[in-house]
Design an enzyme around this catalytic site. Structure first.
Site, PDB file in Angstrom:
ATOM      1  CD  GLU A 131      75.460  29.461  48.201  1.00  0.00           C
ATOM      2  OE1 GLU A 131      75.095  28.609  47.361  1.00  0.00           O
ATOM      3  OE2 GLU A 131      75.169  29.385  49.414  1.00  0.00           O
ATOM      4  CE  LYS A 133      68.133  30.833  40.290  1.00  0.00           C
ATOM      5  NZ  LYS A 133      68.221  30.186  38.965  1.00  0.00           N
ATOM      6  CG  ASP A 135      70.489  29.587  33.210  1.00  0.00           C
ATOM      7  OD1 ASP A 135      69.582  28.939  33.760  1.00  0.00           O
ATOM      8  OD2 ASP A 135      70.330  30.234  32.167  1.00  0.00           O
ATOM      9  CE1 TYR A 248      71.605  23.569  45.837  1.00  0.00           C
ATOM     10  CE2 TYR A 248      72.566  23.256  43.658  1.00  0.00           C
ATOM     11  CZ  TYR A 248      71.521  23.092  44.543  1.00  0.00           C
ATOM     12  OH  TYR A 248      70.382  22.434  44.143  1.00  0.00           O
ATOM     13  CE  LYS A 336      66.668  34.138  37.728  1.00  0.00           C
ATOM     14  NZ  LYS A 336      65.356  33.634  37.314  1.00  0.00           N
ATOM     15  CB  CYS A 430      72.278  47.675  -3.424  1.00  0.00           C
ATOM     16  SG  CYS A 430      72.738  48.751  -2.041  1.00  0.00           S
ATOM     17  CB  CYS A 433      73.368  52.302  -4.701  1.00  0.00           C
ATOM     18  SG  CYS A 433      74.081  50.649  -4.925  1.00  0.00           S
ATOM     19  CB  CYS A 448      76.082  46.568  -2.657  1.00  0.00           C
ATOM     20  SG  CYS A 448      76.031  48.030  -3.712  1.00  0.00           S
ATOM     21  CB  CYS A 453      76.921  51.672  -2.347  1.00  0.00           C
ATOM     22  SG  CYS A 453      75.447  51.355  -1.348  1.00  0.00           S
TER      23      CYS A 453
END
Length: 693
Positions: A131, A133, A135, A248, A336, A430, A433, A448, A453
């Protein structure tokens, strides 16, 4: 007549008409049936308006005849007064937690241990249920004579907290059990049903967005959101949260004898208790491990979070023989997955420059394995996001990564701060550059402004050559950097004026590799207008917008000279996108690059006016989910677009058809809930004229 007799006569309430009693009963049954169809089966048979009308009628009758209100009425799901504290509820049978396994060897050892305890030969094939699992938050619901009477959290396994009124707000939980199928056994006198309360990923995302707008702290993950929502002292708050449940297992049962776990999983839905459709009955531990690997691949497609697979011995009589340890049973194991959220430390915060000049903060992390990948960097999105989350250099943080999603920092763990952490300061120039950064009013991103650049040019080259743009195979990040470093490319137009000899100057390039890159660039000259528009990298113009612009204007010249008003008249083009398009084509440098590309021989496929029959999908929007047998997803998309249709990346009420292939993902489930038209690959092929009737 005595005064007391007079008063009694006056106070005597008129009898409720039998037809009203019968109507209230019928309404409750109908509403619960439609709740079951909608929330359990994902298959409604009436519209929302019809459902609302039934509920409204029931509320009106109960308001008129309050004596008819019962605890299991659908109207009683919300409106409970807040509790001062949670009452303690003992479990009739302990709700034990499961031992974890992280490796295949641990799972094999679990199987071997069971065989030893049962005196079975090593090659015995034990029957298991497997099944997903979830969370979420484990709960137990007690039904007495079919009526939901009390619900509680797992707590310490022996005593939980009373969350009855909160659980009643969850629409997928029936307030009364009934046999719903012809083969359903009678509802037991008592049934302690166990399940996992959870929140779907999309609904979790929406909830967090709402909380952020209100200035409230977001939840770290769907599990925290589900737990926090269910453990509210005020059930009216819980009622506003999008919670769901899968059952479940069972605890104490009176009036029915289950023989196997599979019988539990297949019988509970017959009484109205939803179980996960991905559960399976298998034979042998190898099949359990194969199921784990299969589900781990599907993990990101599911609409809810799962963090593993639960393996249980199917025969319940063996559970008694195997017994339990102090806190966990010997007959079950949680295998897991690799975690998608982990804790690590922010070593530094740097900034990176994107192809449009956006300067983004990035966390440099102590390397950590998350989602099966070693992660050492995570996006922080923008300066405001860093401030809002209060992420500092030196912080211990929660990092998440799901599927191919770029890792991100969810939140700092402030309890672990030592006082040595440093707040992040956005640079004024920047980092590549040296140009002074700019931030327009209303925008969260610093940029920038220097179009020359280095960092912008490298990333623009990568985007220009990407598969859904000009599709130049072999031009990735390292090649893009080398082309710029060697001074061979100053803009994307220069690519088409390079020779094989030029490519031979690049590190690691021999004749064959140089020839292949040259050929790939020449091949890309024949393209489509939507691909070309997307390749230019105009802000806010993605693939769908590029397709829309090409279909509307039919020529690059018309798009380049379109006004704000003309652009905003197109469905799906808002003021921000329109402004970005106009600004891009007004820029002399951008026009020079486009002219250079056209002179190099870039050609678009003919955009002549198609005959009506050639645009058979015009006005229709499609979404694809699952693998197609006859073509790739990208090929299917091109076929839809060629016939005048559109392809969306996700389901919504604006989608006309959801095409379902093999092993569909969460889009399929959401499409069912929205009642969208779902078709298979064969029907799709007929629609595009590639399959005979």
């Amino acid at each position: 007549m005595a005064e007391s007799e007079k008063d009694a006569k006056q106070e005597k309430k008129p009898e409720i008409p039998p037809e009203i009693i019968e109507r209230v009963k019928k309404l409750r049954e109908e509403i619960e049936y439609h709740n079951y169809r909608y929330y359990v089966l994902d298959s409604p048979v009436i519209s929302d308006a019809e459902y609302d009308a039934l509920m409204r009628e029931l509320k009106e009758l109960e308001a008129k005849y309050p004596e008819l209100v019962t605890p299991d009425s659908p109207t009683q799901r919300v409106g409970y007064p807040p509790a001062k504290e949670f009452r303690q509820v003992p479990h009739a049978e302990p709700m034990l937690s499961l031992d974890d396994a992280m490796t295949e060897e641990e799972v094999y050892e679990f199987d071997r241990r069971i065989k030893r305890l049962l005196n079975l030969p090593e090659d015995a094939q034990i029957e298991y249920t497997v099944e997903p699992k979830l969370d979420g938050l484990a709960v137990e619901l007690v039904y007495e004579n079919g009526v939901f009477t009390v619900g509680s959290t797992r707590g310490d396994g022996y005593v939980g907290e009373d969350v009855t009124n909160n659980l009643k707000t969850i629409k997928s939980i029936p307030l009364r059990l009934r046999p719903l199928t012809d083969d359903a056994p009678p509802v037991p006198k008592r049934l302690d049903a166990r399940g996992e309360v959870f929140m779907e990923k999309e609904k979790f995302k929406q909830l967090n967005e709402e909380r952020i707008k209100k200035g409230e702290p977001p939840f770290a993950n769907p599990r925290n959101a589900a737990a926090g929502s269910l453990r509210q002292l005020d059930p009216n708050i819980t009622a506003q949260r999008p919670l769901d449940i899968f059952f479940y297992g069972v605890g104490k049962v009176e009036g029915h004898k289950f023989k196997t776990q599979w019988e539990v999983l297949t019988t509970l839905p017959k009484w109205g208790l939803k179980t996960n459709p991905l559960c399976r009955l298998i034979k042998g531990i190898k099949e359990a491990i194969a199921y784990h690997h299969e589900l781990e691949k599907k993990r990101d497609e599911l609409p809810y979070e799962i963090d593993g697979v639960v393996i249980k011995v199917n025969d319940l009589s063996l559970w008694e023989k195997l017994g339990t340890k102090a806190r966990s049973p010997r007959y079950a194991l949680a295998y897991k997955f690799e975690p998608t959220q982990v804790t690590t430390q922010v070593l530094d915060i740097v900034v990176q420059v994107g192809r449009t000049g956006a300067v983004t903060p990035v966390a440099i992390l102590k390397p950590v394995k998350v989602g099966g990948v070693i992660v050492s960097r995570a996006t922080l999105h923008n300066e405001d996001e860093v401030r809002r989350k209060d992420i500092r250099i030196g912080d211990w943080v929660l990092v998440q990564r799901a599927g191919d999603v770029i890792p991100e920092v969810v939140m700092p763990i402030k309890e672990r701060r030592t006082g040595k952490e440093k707040p992040f300061e956005m640079p004024k120039t920047c980092p590549v550059c040296g140009s002074k950064l700019v931030r327009k009013p209303g925008e969260a991103v610093w940029r920038c402004p220097n179009k020359n650049c280095y960092a912008q040019l490298v990333r623009h080259l990568q985007h220009f050559a990407s598969r859904n743009a000009m599709d130049i195979e072999g031009l990735g990040e390292q090649v893009a950097k080398a082309l710029v470093d060697m001074g061979l490319v100053r803009d994307v137009g220069d690519l088409y004026y390079l020779s094989v000899e030029d490519f031979l100057q690049l590190p690691g390039f021999a004749l064959k590799k140089a020839q292949n890159l040259y050929n790939a660039i020449q091949k890309s000259k024949k393209t489509t207008l939507p691909r070309f528009l997307y390749a230019l990298g105009i802000r806010h113009v993605g693939e769908v917008a590029a397709q829309t612009l090409a279909e509307h204007f039919k020529s690059l010249d018309k798009i380049m000279n379109a006004s704000m008003a003309e652009l905003m008249a197109i469905p799906g083009v808002g003021p921000e996108m329109a402004r970005s398009i106009v600004e891009y084509f007004r820029n002399p440098h951008n026009r020079e690059v486009i002219e250079k590309l056209l002179k190099a021989g870039i050609e678009f496929e003919d955009l002549k006016e198609e005959k009506p029959e050639e645009k058979s999908l015009k006005g229709l929007t499609f979404v694809f989910t699952g693998a197609l047998k006859t073509m790739t997803r990208d090929e299917a998309k091109k076929k839809v677009q060629a016939l005048g249709g559109k392809v969306a990346s996700d389901v919504s009420r604006n989608v006309d058809y959801v095409v379902v292939g093999e092993k569909p993902g969460s889009k399929f489930t959401r499409a069912q809930r929205l009642g969208l038209k779902i078709i298979g690959e064969d029907e799709f092929l007929k629609m595009i004229g590639e399959k005979k009737e």
